[in-house]
Scaffold this motif. Sequence first.
Motif, PDB file in Angstrom:
ATOM      1  N   ALA A   1       3.574   9.823  -9.837  1.00  0.00           N
ATOM      2  CA  ALA A   1       2.946   9.958 -11.153  1.00  0.00           C
ATOM      3  C   ALA A   1       2.116  11.229 -11.226  1.00  0.00           C
ATOM      4  CB  ALA A   1       2.083   8.732 -11.448  1.00  0.00           C
ATOM      5  N   ALA A   2       1.345  11.504 -10.186  1.00  0.00           N
ATOM      6  CA  ALA A   2       0.520  12.720 -10.179  1.00  0.00           C
ATOM      7  C   ALA A   2       1.394  13.965 -10.163  1.00  0.00           C
ATOM      8  CB  ALA A   2      -0.415  12.712  -8.980  1.00  0.00           C
ATOM      9  N   SER A   3       2.484  13.947  -9.417  1.00  0.00           N
ATOM     10  CA  SER A   3       3.394  15.090  -9.366  1.00  0.00           C
ATOM     11  C   SER A   3       4.015  15.360 -10.726  1.00  0.00           C
ATOM     12  CB  SER A   3       4.515  14.836  -8.363  1.00  0.00           C
ATOM     13  OG  SER A   3       4.104  15.057  -7.080  1.00  0.00           O
TER      14      SER A   3
ATOM     15  N   THR B   1       0.830  -1.209   0.000  1.00  0.00           N
ATOM     16  CA  THR B   1       0.000   0.000   0.000  1.00  0.00           C
ATOM     17  C   THR B   1       0.856   1.247   0.000  1.00  0.00           C
ATOM     18  OG1 THR B   1      -1.757  -1.167   1.174  1.00  0.00           O
ATOM     19  CG2 THR B   1      -1.810   1.225   1.252  1.00  0.00           C
TER      20      THR B   1
ATOM     21  N   ALA C   1       3.983   5.601  -5.577  1.00  0.00           N
ATOM     22  CA  ALA C   1       3.971   5.584  -7.045  1.00  0.00           C
ATOM     23  C   ALA C   1       2.878   6.492  -7.595  1.00  0.00           C
ATOM     24  CB  ALA C   1       3.776   4.155  -7.550  1.00  0.00           C
ATOM     25  N   THR C   2       1.718   6.486  -6.957  1.00  0.00           N
ATOM     26  CA  THR C   2       0.620   7.360  -7.386  1.00  0.00           C
ATOM     27  C   THR C   2       1.001   8.819  -7.196  1.00  0.00           C
ATOM     28  OG1 THR C   2      -0.973   5.652  -6.798  1.00  0.00           O
ATOM     29  CG2 THR C   2      -1.815   7.892  -7.057  1.00  0.00           C
ATOM     30  N   PHE C   3       1.605   9.138  -6.065  1.00  0.00           N
ATOM     31  CA  PHE C   3       2.015  10.520  -5.799  1.00  0.00           C
ATOM     32  C   PHE C   3       3.064  10.980  -6.798  1.00  0.00           C
ATOM     33  CE2 PHE C   3       4.861  13.579  -3.781  1.00  0.00           C
ATOM     34  CZ  PHE C   3       3.953  14.594  -3.511  1.00  0.00           C
TER      35      PHE C   3
ATOM     36  N   ALA D   1       2.385   1.658  -3.472  1.00  0.00           N
ATOM     37  CA  ALA D   1       1.383   2.115  -4.438  1.00  0.00           C
ATOM     38  C   ALA D   1       1.057   3.590  -4.224  1.00  0.00           C
ATOM     39  CB  ALA D   1       0.119   1.261  -4.315  1.00  0.00           C
ATOM     40  N   THR D   2       1.001   4.016  -2.966  1.00  0.00           N
ATOM     41  CA  THR D   2       0.731   5.413  -2.663  1.00  0.00           C
ATOM     42  C   THR D   2       1.856   6.309  -3.163  1.00  0.00           C
ATOM     43  OG1 THR D   2      -0.533   4.748  -0.710  1.00  0.00           O
ATOM     44  CG2 THR D   2       0.206   7.032  -0.807  1.00  0.00           C
TER      45      THR D   2
END
Length: 128
Positions: free
Chosen positions: A116-118, A106, A112-114, A109-110
Amino acid sequence: MIASLSLILLCQLIGEVAVRALAVPVPGPVVGLVLLLLLLLARDRFPALARGPLGDDGVESASRGMLANLSLLFIPAGVGVVQKLDLLAEHGIAVLVILAVSVIVTLLATVATFVAASSLLSREEERP
């Protein structure tokens, strides 16, 4: 508030029915939350939908009330764990390993998401 809670539960019910009818490997409440999100986005885009529980921040205030009492929802889970202490004693190490691995996955994944969004947001800011 009752109408707003009913709308939230109706979205969850529709999500559960859709998942079971279509045999989709996604939890029904997740589909219900997506449906509720789409309703809220449509309400903001089309003012004619801002009536009843969708109007006057009804869903938002009902959600705040639910979040304020969220700890009460953990009581049944705690009672269930206490009732199955024998299974916990038997499989405790496996449960701890699974919990540790799931926390690590988790967190990854968090992150990686951050990241990618950045990077997406920084690309949008660089465009003239």
